[in-house]
Enzyme design. Structure first.
Site, PDB file in Angstrom:
ATOM      1  CD  GLU A   1      -2.945  -0.797  -0.166  1.00 41.17           C
ATOM      2  OE1 GLU A   1      -3.292   0.364  -0.435  1.00 41.17           O
ATOM      3  OE2 GLU A   1      -3.252  -1.781  -0.868  1.00 41.17           O
TER       4      GLU A   1
ATOM      5  CG  HIS B   1      -6.220  -6.409  -7.409  1.00 43.04           C
ATOM      6  ND1 HIS B   1      -7.279  -5.532  -7.482  1.00 43.04           N
ATOM      7  CD2 HIS B   1      -5.437  -5.982  -6.384  1.00 43.04           C
ATOM      8  CE1 HIS B   1      -7.157  -4.610  -6.533  1.00 43.04           C
ATOM      9  NE2 HIS B   1      -6.040  -4.861  -5.866  1.00 43.04           N
TER      10      HIS B   1
END
Length: 598
Positions: free
Chosen positions: A395, A491
Protein backbone atom coordinates in the site's frame (compact mmCIF):
# COMPACT_ATOMS: atom_id res chain seq x y z
CA UNK A 1 -18.52 4.64 -18.55
CA UNK A 2 -15.54 5.24 -20.78
CA UNK A 3 -13.90 2.36 -22.52
CA UNK A 4 -10.24 1.51 -22.04
CA UNK A 5 -7.60 3.86 -23.36
CA UNK A 6 -4.06 2.62 -23.80
CA UNK A 7 -1.42 4.96 -25.14
CA UNK A 8 2.00 4.39 -26.54
CA UNK A 9 5.12 5.76 -24.89
CA UNK A 10 6.43 8.69 -26.91
CA UNK A 11 10.22 8.87 -26.93
CA UNK A 12 12.38 11.29 -28.86
CA UNK A 13 15.20 9.21 -30.29
CA UNK A 14 18.88 9.55 -30.85
CA UNK A 15 19.79 5.93 -31.51
CA UNK A 16 17.50 3.08 -32.50
CA UNK A 17 18.08 -0.50 -31.35
CA UNK A 18 16.14 -2.54 -33.88
CA UNK A 19 16.47 -5.89 -32.13
CA UNK A 20 14.38 -4.79 -29.18
CA UNK A 21 12.29 -2.05 -30.72
CA UNK A 22 13.68 0.40 -28.16
CA UNK A 23 14.45 3.92 -29.21
CA UNK A 24 16.65 6.10 -27.09
CA UNK A 25 20.12 6.90 -25.85
CA UNK A 26 21.84 4.28 -23.73
CA UNK A 27 23.82 5.31 -20.67
CA UNK A 28 26.33 3.07 -18.96
CA UNK A 29 26.17 3.43 -15.21
CA UNK A 30 26.72 1.75 -11.88
CA UNK A 31 24.57 -1.12 -10.63
CA UNK A 32 22.23 0.99 -8.57
CA UNK A 33 18.85 2.63 -8.71
CA UNK A 34 19.82 5.36 -6.28
CA UNK A 35 18.34 8.83 -6.69
CA UNK A 36 20.67 11.76 -6.19
CA UNK A 37 19.79 15.28 -5.18
CA UNK A 38 20.58 18.06 -7.58
CA UNK A 39 22.67 19.81 -4.92
CA UNK A 40 25.30 17.08 -5.03
CA UNK A 41 25.94 17.68 -8.73
CA UNK A 42 26.73 21.37 -8.52
CA UNK A 43 23.62 22.25 -10.57
CA UNK A 44 20.59 23.68 -8.78
CA UNK A 45 17.13 22.21 -9.18
CA UNK A 46 15.69 25.49 -10.56
CA UNK A 47 18.39 25.50 -13.25
CA UNK A 48 17.52 21.94 -14.28
CA UNK A 49 13.78 22.68 -14.28
CA UNK A 50 14.26 25.81 -16.36
CA UNK A 51 16.38 23.92 -18.91
CA UNK A 52 13.82 21.09 -19.11
CA UNK A 53 10.91 23.49 -19.51
CA UNK A 54 12.73 25.37 -22.28
CA UNK A 55 13.57 22.07 -23.98
CA UNK A 56 9.93 20.97 -23.82
CA UNK A 57 8.80 24.05 -25.75
CA UNK A 58 11.79 23.98 -28.12
CA UNK A 59 10.97 20.36 -29.05
CA UNK A 60 7.21 20.80 -29.14
CA UNK A 61 6.72 18.29 -31.95
CA UNK A 62 8.11 15.55 -29.72
CA UNK A 63 6.80 16.73 -26.36
CA UNK A 64 3.33 17.82 -27.47
CA UNK A 65 3.58 21.09 -25.55
CA UNK A 66 1.59 23.83 -27.26
CA UNK A 67 0.70 27.50 -26.89
CA UNK A 68 -1.37 28.05 -23.76
CA UNK A 69 0.38 25.23 -21.89
CA UNK A 70 2.28 25.72 -18.66
CA UNK A 71 4.50 23.08 -17.03
CA UNK A 72 4.83 22.67 -13.27
CA UNK A 73 7.74 20.52 -12.07
CA UNK A 74 6.71 17.66 -9.82
CA UNK A 75 10.07 15.90 -9.48
CA UNK A 76 13.73 16.36 -10.45
CA UNK A 77 16.04 13.35 -10.53
CA UNK A 78 19.79 13.26 -11.16
CA UNK A 79 21.33 9.97 -12.26
CA UNK A 80 24.81 8.86 -11.16
CA UNK A 81 26.11 9.32 -14.70
CA UNK A 82 24.68 12.84 -14.73
CA UNK A 83 21.48 12.54 -16.76
CA UNK A 84 18.58 14.68 -15.56
CA UNK A 85 14.88 13.85 -15.57
CA UNK A 86 12.17 16.41 -14.81
CA UNK A 87 8.58 15.24 -14.34
CA UNK A 88 6.02 17.89 -15.22
CA UNK A 89 2.31 18.31 -14.65
CA UNK A 90 0.63 20.40 -17.32
CA UNK A 91 -2.04 23.10 -17.41
CA UNK A 92 -3.71 24.49 -20.53
CA UNK A 93 -4.97 28.08 -20.31
CA UNK A 94 -4.72 27.72 -16.56
CA UNK A 95 -6.73 24.47 -16.40
CA UNK A 96 -5.06 21.27 -15.12
CA UNK A 97 -4.68 18.66 -17.87
CA UNK A 98 -5.65 15.15 -16.78
CA UNK A 99 -3.33 12.76 -18.60
CA UNK A 100 -1.07 15.63 -19.59
CA UNK A 101 1.96 14.61 -17.53
CA UNK A 102 5.38 14.18 -19.13
CA UNK A 103 9.02 13.58 -18.20
CA UNK A 104 11.70 15.58 -20.03
CA UNK A 105 15.12 13.91 -20.17
CA UNK A 106 18.35 15.91 -20.31
CA UNK A 107 22.03 15.09 -20.55
CA UNK A 108 24.54 16.09 -17.88
CA UNK A 109 25.10 19.23 -19.95
CA UNK A 110 21.36 19.96 -19.81
CA UNK A 111 20.87 19.13 -23.49
CA UNK A 112 17.50 17.62 -24.46
CA UNK A 113 17.70 13.83 -24.99
CA UNK A 114 14.05 12.74 -25.05
CA UNK A 115 10.60 12.77 -23.51
CA UNK A 116 8.16 10.34 -21.97
CA UNK A 117 4.60 11.62 -22.28
CA UNK A 118 1.18 10.37 -21.24
CA UNK A 119 -0.85 12.02 -24.01
CA UNK A 120 0.35 11.47 -27.57
CA UNK A 121 -2.17 13.94 -28.94
CA UNK A 122 -3.10 17.59 -28.60
CA UNK A 123 -4.53 18.59 -25.23
CA UNK A 124 -6.45 21.59 -26.60
CA UNK A 125 -10.22 21.12 -26.14
CA UNK A 126 -12.61 22.12 -28.90
CA UNK A 127 -14.16 24.70 -26.60
CA UNK A 128 -13.28 26.38 -23.36
CA UNK A 129 -16.87 27.48 -22.69
CA UNK A 130 -18.78 25.02 -20.47
CA UNK A 131 -22.45 24.26 -21.10
CA UNK A 132 -22.93 23.07 -17.51
CA UNK A 133 -22.56 25.33 -14.53
CA UNK A 134 -20.27 24.34 -11.70
CA UNK A 135 -23.30 23.80 -9.46
CA UNK A 136 -24.85 21.40 -11.97
CA UNK A 137 -21.60 19.44 -12.20
CA UNK A 138 -21.36 19.26 -8.41
CA UNK A 139 -24.91 17.91 -8.20
CA UNK A 140 -24.12 15.20 -10.76
CA UNK A 141 -20.93 14.24 -8.90
CA UNK A 142 -22.73 14.04 -5.56
CA UNK A 143 -25.39 11.79 -7.07
CA UNK A 144 -23.05 9.35 -8.81
CA UNK A 145 -20.61 9.09 -5.88
CA UNK A 146 -23.38 9.20 -3.25
CA UNK A 147 -21.61 11.74 -1.08
CA UNK A 148 -20.98 15.42 -0.46
CA UNK A 149 -19.56 17.31 -3.43
CA UNK A 150 -16.83 19.87 -3.03
CA UNK A 151 -16.03 22.74 -5.37
CA UNK A 152 -15.95 21.96 -9.10
CA UNK A 153 -12.79 22.90 -11.00
CA UNK A 154 -12.54 23.25 -14.78
CA UNK A 155 -9.97 20.87 -16.31
CA UNK A 156 -8.97 19.43 -19.65
CA UNK A 157 -9.49 15.66 -19.73
CA UNK A 158 -6.90 14.26 -22.15
CA UNK A 159 -7.01 10.69 -20.85
CA UNK A 160 -9.14 9.03 -23.51
CA UNK A 161 -7.36 9.97 -26.71
CA UNK A 162 -9.06 13.34 -27.02
CA UNK A 163 -9.20 16.56 -25.08
CA UNK A 164 -12.50 17.48 -23.47
CA UNK A 165 -13.46 20.38 -21.26
CA UNK A 166 -14.60 18.93 -17.95
CA UNK A 167 -15.20 19.61 -14.28
CA UNK A 168 -13.22 17.78 -11.60
CA UNK A 169 -15.11 17.49 -8.32
CA UNK A 170 -13.94 15.97 -5.00
CA UNK A 171 -16.68 14.04 -3.19
CA UNK A 172 -16.38 13.26 0.52
CA UNK A 173 -18.26 10.67 2.61
CA UNK A 174 -18.97 8.58 -0.48
CA UNK A 175 -21.05 5.50 0.35
CA UNK A 176 -20.12 3.53 -2.75
CA UNK A 177 -17.81 1.13 -0.86
CA UNK A 178 -17.68 -0.82 2.42
CA UNK A 179 -16.05 2.20 4.05
CA UNK A 180 -16.93 5.75 3.18
CA UNK A 181 -14.18 7.89 1.74
CA UNK A 182 -13.33 10.53 -0.82
CA UNK A 183 -13.70 10.12 -4.57
CA UNK A 184 -12.86 12.27 -7.55
CA UNK A 185 -15.56 12.60 -10.18
CA UNK A 186 -14.92 14.11 -13.62
CA UNK A 187 -18.01 15.45 -15.41
CA UNK A 188 -18.01 16.50 -19.06
CA UNK A 189 -18.60 20.27 -19.03
CA UNK A 190 -20.37 20.18 -22.40
CA UNK A 191 -22.47 16.99 -22.41
CA UNK A 192 -22.85 16.44 -18.66
CA UNK A 193 -21.66 12.85 -18.97
CA UNK A 194 -19.64 11.18 -16.21
CA UNK A 195 -16.13 10.73 -17.54
CA UNK A 196 -14.73 9.03 -14.44
CA UNK A 197 -15.61 8.29 -10.82
CA UNK A 198 -12.49 7.15 -8.99
CA UNK A 199 -11.78 6.45 -5.31
CA UNK A 200 -8.91 8.48 -3.86
CA UNK A 201 -7.70 5.50 -1.81
CA UNK A 202 -6.12 2.28 -3.09
CA UNK A 203 -7.76 -0.73 -1.43
CA UNK A 204 -5.69 -3.85 -0.80
CA UNK A 205 -8.70 -6.13 -1.31
CA UNK A 206 -10.89 -5.23 -4.29
CA UNK A 207 -14.71 -5.32 -4.10
CA UNK A 208 -14.64 -8.19 -6.60
CA UNK A 209 -12.30 -10.23 -4.40
CA UNK A 210 -14.34 -9.57 -1.27
CA UNK A 211 -17.43 -10.82 -3.11
CA UNK A 212 -15.53 -13.92 -4.22
CA UNK A 213 -14.39 -14.66 -0.68
CA UNK A 214 -17.96 -14.32 0.57
CA UNK A 215 -19.19 -16.67 -2.16
CA UNK A 216 -16.54 -19.21 -1.14
CA UNK A 217 -17.52 -18.86 2.48
CA UNK A 218 -13.90 -18.22 3.47
CA UNK A 219 -13.06 -17.03 6.97
CA UNK A 220 -9.68 -15.38 7.22
CA UNK A 221 -8.32 -15.72 10.73
CA UNK A 222 -4.52 -15.54 10.55
CA UNK A 223 -2.66 -16.67 13.65
CA UNK A 224 -1.36 -13.95 15.94
CA UNK A 225 1.33 -13.96 18.61
CA UNK A 226 1.43 -15.51 22.06
CA UNK A 227 0.13 -12.47 23.89
CA UNK A 228 3.27 -12.23 26.05
CA UNK A 229 4.14 -8.71 27.13
CA UNK A 230 7.76 -7.78 26.28
CA UNK A 231 10.18 -7.36 29.13
CA UNK A 232 10.76 -3.84 30.30
CA UNK A 233 13.48 -1.79 28.69
CA UNK A 234 14.57 0.41 31.55
CA UNK A 235 16.79 3.26 30.50
CA UNK A 236 20.05 3.73 32.38
CA UNK A 237 19.62 7.45 31.81
CA UNK A 238 16.15 7.54 33.35
CA UNK A 239 17.36 9.20 36.55
CA UNK A 240 19.66 11.69 34.85
CA UNK A 241 18.58 15.11 33.72
CA UNK A 242 17.12 14.92 30.24
CA UNK A 243 15.70 17.58 27.97
CA UNK A 244 12.56 16.23 26.30
CA UNK A 245 11.55 15.13 23.77
CA UNK A 246 14.35 12.65 23.04
CA UNK A 247 14.73 9.56 20.90
CA UNK A 248 14.05 6.31 22.74
CA UNK A 249 14.34 2.58 22.04
CA UNK A 250 11.20 0.60 22.79
CA UNK A 251 9.87 -2.88 22.15
CA UNK A 252 6.61 -4.00 20.60
CA UNK A 253 4.69 -7.28 20.78
CA UNK A 254 3.04 -7.41 17.36
CA UNK A 255 0.25 -9.49 15.90
CA UNK A 256 2.22 -10.89 12.95
CA UNK A 257 5.97 -10.24 13.20
CA UNK A 258 6.68 -11.22 16.81
CA UNK A 259 8.64 -9.07 19.24
CA UNK A 260 10.23 -6.16 17.42
CA UNK A 261 12.32 -3.08 18.30
CA UNK A 262 10.67 0.30 17.83
CA UNK A 263 12.29 3.71 17.80
CA UNK A 264 9.98 6.04 19.71
CA UNK A 265 9.83 9.52 21.23
CA UNK A 266 10.25 10.02 24.94
CA UNK A 267 8.22 13.07 25.90
CA UNK A 268 8.76 12.99 29.70
CA UNK A 269 10.44 10.80 32.31
CA UNK A 270 7.70 8.16 32.13
CA UNK A 271 5.91 9.09 28.92
CA UNK A 272 6.53 7.72 25.43
CA UNK A 273 4.91 8.41 22.06
CA UNK A 274 4.70 5.96 19.13
CA UNK A 275 6.51 8.37 16.83
CA UNK A 276 9.91 7.76 15.23
CA UNK A 277 12.11 10.91 15.14
CA UNK A 278 14.82 9.07 13.19
CA UNK A 279 12.45 8.54 10.27
CA UNK A 280 11.16 12.09 9.83
CA UNK A 281 8.62 11.77 12.65
CA UNK A 282 6.80 8.75 11.23
CA UNK A 283 3.87 7.96 13.50
CA UNK A 284 0.92 5.60 13.94
CA UNK A 285 -2.33 6.74 15.55
CA UNK A 286 -5.71 5.27 16.52
CA UNK A 287 -8.72 6.17 14.36
CA UNK A 288 -10.91 4.83 17.21
CA UNK A 289 -13.42 3.21 14.90
CA UNK A 290 -14.00 6.39 12.93
CA UNK A 291 -13.52 6.68 9.18
CA UNK A 292 -10.94 9.43 9.52
CA UNK A 293 -9.03 10.85 6.59
CA UNK A 294 -7.45 13.53 8.76
CA UNK A 295 -4.40 12.22 10.60
CA UNK A 296 -4.42 15.10 13.09
CA UNK A 297 -7.74 13.84 14.44
CA UNK A 298 -6.35 10.38 15.25
CA UNK A 299 -5.58 9.55 18.88
CA UNK A 300 -1.89 9.35 19.75
CA UNK A 301 -0.52 6.07 21.12
CA UNK A 302 1.34 6.65 24.39
CA UNK A 303 2.73 4.46 27.17
CA UNK A 304 4.64 4.91 30.42
CA UNK A 305 7.32 2.24 29.83
CA UNK A 306 8.07 2.21 26.07
CA UNK A 307 6.52 -1.25 25.73
CA UNK A 308 3.80 -1.61 23.13
CA UNK A 309 1.17 -4.27 22.49
CA UNK A 310 0.83 -7.80 23.83
CA UNK A 311 0.79 -9.83 20.62
CA UNK A 312 -3.00 -10.12 20.63
CA UNK A 313 -6.00 -8.04 19.58
CA UNK A 314 -6.97 -7.54 23.24
CA UNK A 315 -4.60 -4.53 23.21
CA UNK A 316 -5.34 -1.73 20.74
CA UNK A 317 -1.66 -0.95 20.39
CA UNK A 318 -0.78 -4.47 19.18
CA UNK A 319 -2.05 -3.59 15.68
CA UNK A 320 -0.19 -0.28 15.97
CA UNK A 321 3.05 -2.19 16.53
CA UNK A 322 2.61 -4.06 13.23
CA UNK A 323 1.66 -0.85 11.43
CA UNK A 324 4.58 1.20 12.79
CA UNK A 325 7.03 -1.64 12.17
CA UNK A 326 5.76 -2.15 8.61
CA UNK A 327 5.78 1.55 7.76
CA UNK A 328 9.30 2.11 9.09
CA UNK A 329 10.61 -1.01 7.37
CA UNK A 330 9.09 0.19 4.10
CA UNK A 331 10.79 3.57 4.53
CA UNK A 332 14.06 1.78 5.35
CA UNK A 333 13.80 -0.33 2.18
CA UNK A 334 13.32 2.68 -0.07
CA UNK A 335 16.03 4.72 1.64
CA UNK A 336 18.68 1.99 1.85
CA UNK A 337 18.01 0.65 -1.64
CA UNK A 338 17.36 3.82 -3.62
CA UNK A 339 18.23 6.72 -1.34
CA UNK A 340 14.56 7.70 -1.39
CA UNK A 341 13.76 9.97 1.55
CA UNK A 342 10.18 9.12 2.41
CA UNK A 343 7.24 8.07 0.29
CA UNK A 344 7.24 11.31 -1.73
CA UNK A 345 11.07 11.61 -1.55
CA UNK A 346 10.65 14.88 0.34
CA UNK A 347 12.01 13.94 3.77
CA UNK A 348 8.56 13.95 5.36
CA UNK A 349 6.97 11.48 7.75
CA UNK A 350 4.89 8.50 6.68
CA UNK A 351 1.78 8.04 8.76
CA UNK A 352 -0.66 5.29 9.64
CA UNK A 353 -3.97 4.94 11.43
CA UNK A 354 -5.19 1.63 12.81
CA UNK A 355 -8.74 0.70 13.90
CA UNK A 356 -10.12 2.59 10.91
CA UNK A 357 -13.91 2.50 10.73
CA UNK A 358 -16.36 -0.08 12.02
CA UNK A 359 -15.88 -3.64 10.76
CA UNK A 360 -13.77 -2.59 7.76
CA UNK A 361 -12.18 -5.64 6.11
CA UNK A 362 -9.49 -3.79 4.17
CA UNK A 363 -6.39 -1.61 4.27
CA UNK A 364 -5.81 1.49 2.15
CA UNK A 365 -3.27 3.98 0.96
CA UNK A 366 -5.22 7.22 1.17
CA UNK A 367 -3.82 10.10 -0.86
CA UNK A 368 -6.19 12.57 0.80
CA UNK A 369 -4.84 11.68 4.24
CA UNK A 370 -1.35 10.94 2.93
CA UNK A 371 -1.31 7.90 5.16
CA UNK A 372 -2.04 4.21 5.62
CA UNK A 373 -5.49 3.30 6.96
CA UNK A 374 -6.01 -0.15 8.48
CA UNK A 375 -9.41 -1.72 9.13
CA UNK A 376 -9.93 -4.24 11.95
CA UNK A 377 -11.73 -6.77 9.76
CA UNK A 378 -15.47 -7.26 9.60
CA UNK A 379 -15.50 -9.82 12.40
CA UNK A 380 -17.14 -12.32 10.07
CA UNK A 381 -15.10 -13.06 6.94
CA UNK A 382 -11.95 -11.34 8.17
CA UNK A 383 -11.28 -11.49 11.88
CA UNK A 384 -7.98 -9.61 12.28
CA UNK A 385 -6.67 -6.14 11.43
CA UNK A 386 -5.00 -5.95 8.01
CA UNK A 387 -1.61 -4.85 9.37
CA UNK A 388 0.47 -7.58 7.69
CA UNK A 389 3.95 -6.52 6.55
CA UNK A 390 3.56 -7.04 2.81
CA UNK A 391 0.16 -5.32 2.92
CA UNK A 392 1.90 -2.23 4.29
CA UNK A 393 4.75 -2.47 1.75
CA UNK A 394 2.22 -2.90 -1.05
CA UNK A 395 0.00 0.00 0.00
CA UNK A 396 2.81 2.47 0.73
CA UNK A 397 4.20 1.69 -2.72
CA UNK A 398 0.93 3.01 -4.10
CA UNK A 399 2.00 6.21 -2.37
CA UNK A 400 5.36 6.09 -4.18
CA UNK A 401 3.58 5.56 -7.51
CA UNK A 402 1.21 8.42 -6.65
CA UNK A 403 4.26 10.63 -6.08
CA UNK A 404 5.90 9.62 -9.37
CA UNK A 405 4.16 8.12 -12.41
CA UNK A 406 0.59 8.43 -11.03
CA UNK A 407 -0.48 5.29 -12.89
CA UNK A 408 -4.26 5.26 -13.16
CA UNK A 409 -6.92 2.70 -14.08
CA UNK A 410 -8.64 3.33 -17.40
CA UNK A 411 -12.09 2.84 -15.89
CA UNK A 412 -13.83 2.08 -12.60
CA UNK A 413 -17.17 0.26 -12.44
CA UNK A 414 -20.12 1.07 -10.21
CA UNK A 415 -18.89 -1.33 -7.50
CA UNK A 416 -15.47 0.31 -7.35
CA UNK A 417 -13.52 -2.35 -9.27
CA UNK A 418 -10.73 -0.88 -11.38
CA UNK A 419 -9.67 -1.96 -14.87
CA UNK A 420 -6.94 -1.36 -17.44
CA UNK A 421 -3.23 -1.87 -17.95
CA UNK A 422 -1.87 1.28 -16.23
CA UNK A 423 -3.84 0.34 -13.11
CA UNK A 424 -2.64 -3.26 -13.40
CA UNK A 425 0.94 -2.03 -13.62
CA UNK A 426 0.34 0.04 -10.47
CA UNK A 427 -0.85 -3.05 -8.59
CA UNK A 428 2.07 -5.06 -9.93
CA UNK A 429 4.65 -2.53 -8.76
CA UNK A 430 2.98 -2.52 -5.34
CA UNK A 431 3.36 -6.32 -5.20
CA UNK A 432 6.95 -6.22 -6.48
CA UNK A 433 8.18 -3.64 -4.00
CA UNK A 434 5.94 -5.02 -1.24
CA UNK A 435 7.72 -8.36 -1.52
CA UNK A 436 11.03 -6.49 -1.50
CA UNK A 437 10.05 -4.89 1.80
CA UNK A 438 9.78 -8.42 3.23
CA UNK A 439 13.24 -9.30 1.90
CA UNK A 440 14.65 -6.08 3.33
CA UNK A 441 13.04 -6.59 6.77
CA UNK A 442 14.07 -10.28 6.83
CA UNK A 443 11.81 -10.99 9.81
CA UNK A 444 11.89 -14.57 11.11
CA UNK A 445 8.17 -14.52 11.92
CA UNK A 446 7.37 -13.27 8.41
CA UNK A 447 9.97 -14.94 6.14
CA UNK A 448 10.57 -13.04 2.88
CA UNK A 449 9.19 -14.53 -0.33
CA UNK A 450 7.59 -13.76 -3.68
CA UNK A 451 4.10 -14.40 -2.32
CA UNK A 452 1.65 -11.63 -1.47
CA UNK A 453 -0.77 -12.00 1.43
CA UNK A 454 0.53 -15.37 2.58
CA UNK A 455 -0.17 -14.38 6.19
CA UNK A 456 -3.86 -13.66 5.58
CA UNK A 457 -5.06 -17.23 6.20
CA UNK A 458 -6.51 -17.86 2.73
CA UNK A 459 -7.34 -21.43 1.69
CA UNK A 460 -5.02 -21.13 -1.34
CA UNK A 461 -2.19 -20.10 1.08
CA UNK A 462 -1.50 -16.74 -0.59
CA UNK A 463 -3.36 -13.96 -2.33
CA UNK A 464 -1.05 -13.43 -5.32
CA UNK A 465 2.38 -14.70 -6.30
CA UNK A 466 4.97 -13.34 -8.68
CA UNK A 467 6.50 -16.54 -10.03
CA UNK A 468 3.30 -18.12 -11.39
CA UNK A 469 0.49 -15.56 -11.07
CA UNK A 470 -2.30 -17.75 -12.47
CA UNK A 471 -2.07 -20.02 -9.40
CA UNK A 472 -4.19 -17.29 -7.82
CA UNK A 473 -7.68 -18.59 -8.59
CA UNK A 474 -9.47 -16.07 -6.40
CA UNK A 475 -8.74 -13.05 -8.60
CA UNK A 476 -8.07 -14.92 -11.84
CA UNK A 477 -4.61 -13.41 -12.14
CA UNK A 478 -3.01 -13.91 -15.55
CA UNK A 479 0.51 -15.06 -16.45
CA UNK A 480 0.80 -13.59 -19.95
CA UNK A 481 -0.26 -10.61 -22.00
CA UNK A 482 -3.06 -10.75 -24.55
CA UNK A 483 -5.37 -8.03 -25.93
CA UNK A 484 -7.82 -8.95 -23.15
CA UNK A 485 -5.37 -7.40 -20.67
CA UNK A 486 -6.49 -3.98 -21.95
CA UNK A 487 -9.59 -4.15 -19.78
CA UNK A 488 -8.66 -6.72 -17.13
CA UNK A 489 -9.46 -6.04 -13.49
CA UNK A 490 -6.25 -4.49 -12.17
CA UNK A 491 -5.33 -7.19 -9.63
CA UNK A 492 -5.90 -9.90 -12.26
CA UNK A 493 -3.95 -8.00 -14.90
CA UNK A 494 -1.05 -7.30 -12.54
CA UNK A 495 0.30 -10.79 -13.15
CA UNK A 496 1.81 -9.81 -16.52
CA UNK A 497 4.44 -7.39 -15.21
CA UNK A 498 4.84 -9.18 -11.85
CA UNK A 499 5.71 -12.34 -13.77
CA UNK A 500 8.15 -10.42 -15.99
CA UNK A 501 9.85 -9.03 -12.88
CA UNK A 502 10.18 -12.46 -11.25
CA UNK A 503 11.65 -13.95 -14.44
CA UNK A 504 14.12 -11.07 -14.64
CA UNK A 505 15.15 -11.56 -11.01
CA UNK A 506 15.09 -15.33 -10.57
CA UNK A 507 14.58 -16.90 -13.99
CA UNK A 508 12.23 -19.60 -15.21
CA UNK A 509 11.66 -23.13 -14.00
CA UNK A 510 11.79 -24.69 -10.55
CA UNK A 511 13.74 -22.99 -7.79
CA UNK A 512 13.86 -23.02 -3.99
CA UNK A 513 14.58 -19.70 -2.30
CA UNK A 514 14.63 -19.32 1.46
CA UNK A 515 12.46 -22.34 2.12
CA UNK A 516 9.86 -21.49 -0.54
CA UNK A 517 9.58 -23.45 -3.79
CA UNK A 518 8.79 -21.63 -7.03
CA UNK A 519 8.20 -22.88 -10.57
CA UNK A 520 7.89 -20.11 -13.11
CA UNK A 521 6.65 -20.95 -16.64
CA UNK A 522 7.14 -18.95 -19.86
CA UNK A 523 4.74 -18.16 -22.68
CA UNK A 524 6.88 -19.63 -25.45
CA UNK A 525 8.64 -22.37 -23.47
CA UNK A 526 11.86 -20.36 -23.41
CA UNK A 527 14.40 -20.52 -20.59
CA UNK A 528 15.21 -17.29 -18.78
CA UNK A 529 18.22 -16.99 -16.49
CA UNK A 530 17.62 -14.37 -13.82
CA UNK A 531 20.03 -11.51 -13.08
CA UNK A 532 19.24 -11.38 -9.35
CA UNK A 533 16.67 -9.52 -7.28
CA UNK A 534 18.98 -6.54 -6.59
CA UNK A 535 19.48 -5.65 -10.25
CA UNK A 536 15.90 -6.46 -11.24
CA UNK A 537 14.54 -4.22 -8.50
CA UNK A 538 16.88 -1.37 -9.43
CA UNK A 539 15.69 -1.59 -13.04
CA UNK A 540 12.00 -1.54 -12.18
CA UNK A 541 12.43 1.35 -9.72
CA UNK A 542 14.40 3.41 -12.21
CA UNK A 543 11.79 2.68 -14.89
CA UNK A 544 9.01 3.82 -12.55
CA UNK A 545 10.66 7.06 -11.49
CA UNK A 546 12.18 8.09 -14.86
CA UNK A 547 10.25 6.49 -17.70
CA UNK A 548 6.67 5.80 -16.59
CA UNK A 549 3.74 8.20 -16.71
CA UNK A 550 0.06 8.01 -15.83
CA UNK A 551 -0.92 6.04 -18.95
CA UNK A 552 2.02 3.61 -19.16
CA UNK A 553 0.84 0.15 -20.24
CA UNK A 554 2.71 -3.17 -20.41
CA UNK A 555 4.37 -2.51 -23.77
CA UNK A 556 5.37 0.92 -22.54
CA UNK A 557 6.71 -0.69 -19.34
CA UNK A 558 8.86 -2.98 -21.46
CA UNK A 559 10.42 0.08 -23.14
CA UNK A 560 10.79 1.83 -19.77
CA UNK A 561 12.63 -1.10 -18.19
CA UNK A 562 14.86 -1.54 -21.23
CA UNK A 563 15.85 2.12 -21.02
CA UNK A 564 16.44 1.73 -17.28
CA UNK A 565 18.61 -1.35 -17.85
CA UNK A 566 20.61 0.53 -20.49
CA UNK A 567 21.11 3.45 -18.11
CA UNK A 568 22.29 1.24 -15.27
CA UNK A 569 24.21 -1.54 -16.97
CA UNK A 570 24.62 -0.62 -20.64
CA UNK A 571 22.68 -1.50 -23.79
CA UNK A 572 25.04 -4.43 -24.47
CA UNK A 573 24.75 -5.89 -20.97
CA UNK A 574 23.32 -9.22 -19.87
CA UNK A 575 20.82 -7.28 -17.77
CA UNK A 576 19.51 -5.44 -20.83
CA UNK A 577 19.15 -8.63 -22.84
CA UNK A 578 17.42 -10.41 -19.97
CA UNK A 579 14.88 -7.61 -19.59
CA UNK A 580 13.91 -8.18 -23.23
CA UNK A 581 13.76 -11.95 -22.67
CA UNK A 582 11.65 -11.62 -19.54
CA UNK A 583 9.02 -9.51 -21.30
CA UNK A 584 9.00 -11.86 -24.29
CA UNK A 585 8.45 -14.73 -21.85
CA UNK A 586 5.17 -13.07 -20.77
CA UNK A 587 4.24 -12.33 -24.42
CA UNK A 588 5.07 -8.62 -24.40
CA UNK A 589 7.20 -7.97 -27.49
CA UNK A 590 7.87 -5.27 -30.04
CA UNK A 591 6.15 -7.49 -32.63
CA UNK A 592 2.79 -7.57 -30.84
CA UNK A 593 2.75 -3.94 -29.75
CA UNK A 594 -0.72 -2.67 -30.73
CA UNK A 595 -0.58 -0.11 -33.50
CA UNK A 596 -3.39 1.99 -32.05
CA UNK A 597 -4.15 2.05 -28.35
CA UNK A 598 -6.93 4.59 -27.91
Amino acid sequence: MRGPHIRSLAVAVAVTTAATGLAGTAFAGPATGTDRATASTGVSAPTVVAAARAAAFAHATATGVTRGDELRAQDVLIDPEGARHVRFLRTHQGMPVLGGDLVVHLSHRLAYTGVTRAADHSVRPATTRPELTAAQAEAKAAAVARGDAGTAELVVDARDGGAALAYRIPVSDSSTADATGTRTVVVDAVTGGIRSNTPDSDEFLSPKLLDTLREHGETLDPATGTGVQPKSLTSAAASRAVHYPVTASGTGASLFVGKVPLTTTRTARTSYLLKDPTRWGTETRDAQGRELENFAQGKKFTTTNDMWGNGAVSRRDSAAVDAQFGITKTLDFYKKTFGRKGIANNGKAARGMVHFGKKVANAFWDSTCGCMLYGDGDGDMFKKPLVVLDVTGHELTHGVVDATAKLEPTRVDAEGNQFGEPGSLNESLADIFGSNVEFSANNAKNPPNYLIGEKLGLAQKFLRRLDHPSLDKLEGTIDYWSPQAYDAEVHAGSGVSSHAYYLLAEGSGSKKIGGFTYDSPTYDGSTVTGIGRTKATAIFYRALTRYMVSTTDFHDARIATLKAAADLYGANSTAYTTVDQAWAAVNVTVANTPAARH
